[in-house]
Design an enzyme around this catalytic site. Sequence first.
Site, PDB file in Angstrom:
ATOM      1  N   ASN A  47       1.567  -1.888   2.987  1.00 48.24           N
ATOM      2  CA  ASN A  47       2.076  -2.767   1.944  1.00 48.24           C
ATOM      3  C   ASN A  47       3.560  -2.502   1.711  1.00 48.24           C
ATOM      4  O   ASN A  47       4.034  -1.362   1.809  1.00 48.24           O
ATOM      5  CB  ASN A  47       1.259  -2.677   0.641  1.00 48.24           C
ATOM      6  N   GLU A  49       6.380  -3.397  -1.095  1.00 45.59           N
ATOM      7  CA  GLU A  49       6.597  -3.932  -2.443  1.00 45.59           C
ATOM      8  C   GLU A  49       8.064  -4.314  -2.645  1.00 45.59           C
ATOM      9  O   GLU A  49       8.918  -4.087  -1.781  1.00 45.59           O
ATOM     10  CB  GLU A  49       6.137  -2.894  -3.478  1.00 45.59           C
ATOM     11  N   CYS A  58       0.890  -7.493   1.157  1.00 49.26           N
ATOM     12  CA  CYS A  58      -0.164  -6.505   1.417  1.00 49.26           C
ATOM     13  C   CYS A  58      -0.131  -6.012   2.861  1.00 49.26           C
ATOM     14  O   CYS A  58       0.330  -6.720   3.767  1.00 49.26           O
ATOM     15  CB  CYS A  58      -1.537  -7.121   1.176  1.00 49.26           C
ATOM     16  N   GLU A  60      -2.529  -5.784   4.972  1.00 49.20           N
ATOM     17  CA  GLU A  60      -3.300  -6.627   5.888  1.00 49.20           C
ATOM     18  C   GLU A  60      -2.452  -7.746   6.470  1.00 49.20           C
ATOM     19  O   GLU A  60      -2.487  -8.031   7.661  1.00 49.20           O
ATOM     20  CB  GLU A  60      -4.510  -7.234   5.158  1.00 49.20           C
ATOM     21  N   CYS A  91      -7.597  -8.422  -0.750  1.00 51.50           N
ATOM     22  CA  CYS A  91      -7.382  -9.408  -1.808  1.00 51.50           C
ATOM     23  C   CYS A  91      -7.636 -10.819  -1.285  1.00 51.50           C
ATOM     24  O   CYS A  91      -7.759 -11.059  -0.078  1.00 51.50           O
ATOM     25  CB  CYS A  91      -5.968  -9.282  -2.384  1.00 51.50           C
ATOM     26  N   CYS A  94      -5.111 -12.269   1.298  1.00 53.12           N
ATOM     27  CA  CYS A  94      -5.280 -11.734   2.663  1.00 53.12           C
ATOM     28  C   CYS A  94      -6.530 -12.312   3.329  1.00 53.12           C
ATOM     29  O   CYS A  94      -6.544 -12.548   4.530  1.00 53.12           O
ATOM     30  CB  CYS A  94      -5.326 -10.214   2.631  1.00 53.12           C
TER      31      CYS A  94
HETATM   32  N1  THU Z   1      -2.576  -4.117  -1.604  1.00 49.35           N
HETATM   33  C1  THU Z   1      -2.710  -4.148  -0.254  1.00 49.35           C
HETATM   34  O1  THU Z   1      -1.753  -3.884   0.484  1.00 49.35           O
HETATM   35  N2  THU Z   1      -3.912  -4.495   0.271  1.00 49.35           N
HETATM   36  C2  THU Z   1      -5.035  -4.697  -0.469  1.00 49.35           C
HETATM   37  O2  THU Z   1      -6.091  -4.953   0.096  1.00 49.35           O
HETATM   38  C3  THU Z   1      -4.988  -4.619  -1.924  1.00 49.35           C
HETATM   39  C4  THU Z   1      -3.642  -4.484  -2.512  1.00 49.35           C
HETATM   40  C5  THU Z   1      -1.307  -3.666  -2.177  1.00 49.35           C
HETATM   41  C6  THU Z   1      -0.462  -4.689  -2.867  1.00 49.35           C
HETATM   42  C7  THU Z   1       0.339  -3.822  -3.802  1.00 49.35           C
HETATM   43  O3  THU Z   1       1.442  -3.279  -3.115  1.00 49.35           O
HETATM   44  C8  THU Z   1      -0.591  -2.676  -4.150  1.00 49.35           C
HETATM   45  O4  THU Z   1      -1.572  -2.662  -3.132  1.00 49.35           O
HETATM   46  C9  THU Z   1      -1.267  -2.804  -5.513  1.00 49.35           C
HETATM   47  O5  THU Z   1      -1.870  -4.040  -5.650  1.00 49.35           O
END
Ligand code: THU
Length: 139
Positions: A47, A49, A58, A60, A91, A94
């Site tokens: 991920n 940010e 994310c 994925e 999520c 994704c």
């Molecule tokens: N996130 C992911 O990368 N994948 C997931 O399946 C769930 C959430 C990340 C997004 C964000 O950077 C952090 O997790 C919190 O939501």
Amino acid sequence: MMVEADQARKLIAAARSARERAYAPYSDFTVGAAVQCADGRIFAGCNVENASYGLTVCAERVALFAAIAAGCRAIDAIAIAGPGDEPLSPCGACRQVMLELAPSATVIMAGETVDRVRNVSELMPEAFGPGEVQERSGG
Ligand code: THU
């Protein structure tokens, strides 16, 4: 598409390793993912940010987009590794992207002791997907 057990282990290891590269200074919630291509290649993502929170992508999707950008159009599996002992569920955004780019993939949610394994179709019941656009556009 099912993957062999040793292939799944390798994919989970790639997802865990990618997780170490997560850029998550705001949530401190680090996630890694790895995509298994039919041609044998593996693409990983973490991920990423942003100070403008909504721009976060994310793990994925980062992994899936890396595979597509490298020319991989046949994806057999995607492994996901997150914090904690329990498997991390992807999520909704994704899942929609998996439906588009990896509709027949096996999704392996890695847990500390037990993994959760699902098909994309199980994760996306009654989905809006590419088929709907093709069949109903122009009407
Ligand atoms: N996130 C992911 O990368 N994948 C997931 O399946 C769930 C959430 C990340 C997004 C964000 O950077 C952090 O997790 C919190 O939501």
